[in-house]
Design an enzyme around this catalytic site. Structure first.
Site, mmCIF file in Angstrom:
data_model
loop_
_atom_site.group_PDB
_atom_site.id
_atom_site.type_symbol
_atom_site.label_atom_id
_atom_site.label_comp_id
_atom_site.label_asym_id
_atom_site.label_seq_id
_atom_site.Cartn_x
_atom_site.Cartn_y
_atom_site.Cartn_z
ATOM 1 C CD GLU A 79 -22.263 10.109 57.605
ATOM 2 O OE1 GLU A 79 -21.845 8.942 57.730
ATOM 3 O OE2 GLU A 79 -24.027 9.721 58.437
ATOM 4 C CD GLU B 64 -27.763 4.558 54.200
ATOM 5 O OE1 GLU B 64 -27.807 3.914 55.140
ATOM 6 O OE2 GLU B 64 -26.592 4.632 54.011
ATOM 7 C CG ASN C 287 -21.746 2.721 57.327
ATOM 8 O OD1 ASN C 287 -20.491 2.696 57.649
ATOM 9 N ND2 ASN C 287 -22.117 3.476 56.511
ATOM 10 C CG HIS D 67 -22.914 7.213 53.608
ATOM 11 N ND1 HIS D 67 -23.021 7.778 54.035
ATOM 12 C CD2 HIS D 67 -23.837 5.447 53.936
ATOM 13 C CE1 HIS D 67 -23.732 8.208 55.322
ATOM 14 N NE2 HIS D 67 -24.471 6.567 55.460
ATOM 15 C CE LYS E 134 -22.946 5.541 59.620
ATOM 16 N NZ LYS E 134 -24.676 7.800 59.553
ATOM 17 C CB SER F 46 -33.337 6.618 62.765
ATOM 18 O OG SER F 46 -32.882 7.800 62.528
HETATM 19 P P1 PGA Z 1 -28.192 5.272 61.147
HETATM 20 O O1 PGA Z 1 -27.214 5.124 59.869
HETATM 21 O O2 PGA Z 1 -28.218 4.066 61.210
HETATM 22 O O3 PGA Z 1 -26.651 6.247 62.270
HETATM 23 O O4 PGA Z 1 -28.687 6.244 61.132
HETATM 24 C C1 PGA Z 1 -27.318 4.884 58.562
HETATM 25 C C2 PGA Z 1 -26.491 5.112 57.757
HETATM 26 O O5 PGA Z 1 -25.609 6.104 57.248
HETATM 27 O O6 PGA Z 1 -26.133 3.925 57.278
#
Ligand code: PGA
Length: 245
Positions: free
Chosen positions: A95, A162, A7, A93, A9, A207
């Site tokens: 976010e 997540e 992803n 997601h 982003k 992460s």
């Molecule tokens: P990250 O993000 O691997 O930077 O923690 C994961 C995600 O938001 O899908």
């Protein structure tokens, strides 16, 4: 076969994205047991379709609208994503839930829109730190899964677990906690949605890095990983792809 989904982003110009995608082609080819998907920002999807032509890497988007077309300024529909070459789309997601007020109901409608367009949704759910500290993790996950997952009997379903507190923080749940949450989700979905065996994958996200990917991917209940930060570096993402093997 396990999924390794990147992803991106809100990152990458065309030049950066092309270099990154090209840096992954060889690793994806080598990884016979990984289904590699990259989800660049919408501006790069058409171009990415070209970069990935005749490679083993699949294309995904980061969001879609609930409707197939209409007066929705700034939005992109699932049929448009299909037209751009996407086979997958991330929906719900954390976010999007946090910054765009997306509810479980909206996420469910987006997932339905994706399926109607012939795209597999990757439906994200996850508990906050407050939920976890209060011992409510499995209840929250069941609640989110119940309301975010469309009633699909005959399609593959991909859920990404997540934990909100693990995204971009460098913190991850223990392997036992990941396994616990995944087993609870698998059981819940199999019970509540009449899915055929083997058509449900639960990915872990939050992460995921080269140094923890192997252990996470080795868990039988983990159907793959959804990777944010580490998917922006070809070397790191390649190492995560290799960790499937
Ligand atoms: P990250 O993000 O691997 O930077 O923690 C994961 C995600 O938001 O899908």
């Amino acid at each position: 076969m396990k999924y390794v989904v990147g992803n991106w982003k809100m990152h990458s110009t065309a030049a950066e994205g092309k270099a990154l995608a090209e840096g992954l082609i060889a690793s994806a080819k080598k990884a016979a047991h990984a289904c590699v998907v990259i989800c660049p920002p919408a501006t790069l999807l058409m171009a990415a379709g070209d970069w990935l032509k005749s490679t083993e890497i699949q294309l995904g988007a980061q969001d879609c609208h609930t409707e197939s077309k209409g007066a929705f300024t700034g939005d992109i529909s699932a049929p448009m994503l299909k037209d751009a070459g996407c086979g997958y789309v991330i929906v719900g997601h954390s976010e999007r839930r946090q910054y765009h007020g997306e509810t479980n109901t909206m996420v469910c409608r987006k997932a339905e829109a994706a399926l109607a367009a012939g795209i597999l949704p990757i439906i994200c759910i996850g508990e906050t730190l407050e939920d976890r500290d209060a011992g409510r993790t499995n209840d929250v996950l069941a609640e989110q899964a119940e309301a975010s997952l469309p009633q699909v009997a005959n399609s593959e379903v991909i859920i990404a677990y997540e934990p909100v507190w693990a995204i971009g923080t460098g913190r991850t749940p223990s392997l036992a906690d990941i396994e616990d949450a995944h087993l609870a989700l698998l059981a819940f979905v199999k019970r509540e949605r009449k899915l055929e065996q083997g058509r449900l994958s639960v990915l872990y996200g939050g992460s995921v890095k080269p140094d923890n990917a192997k252990d996470i991917l080795a868990l039988p209940s983990v159907g793959g990983v959804l990777v944010g930060g580490a998917s922006l570096n070809a070397f790191d993402f390649s190492a995560i792809i290799a960790a499937v093997e």
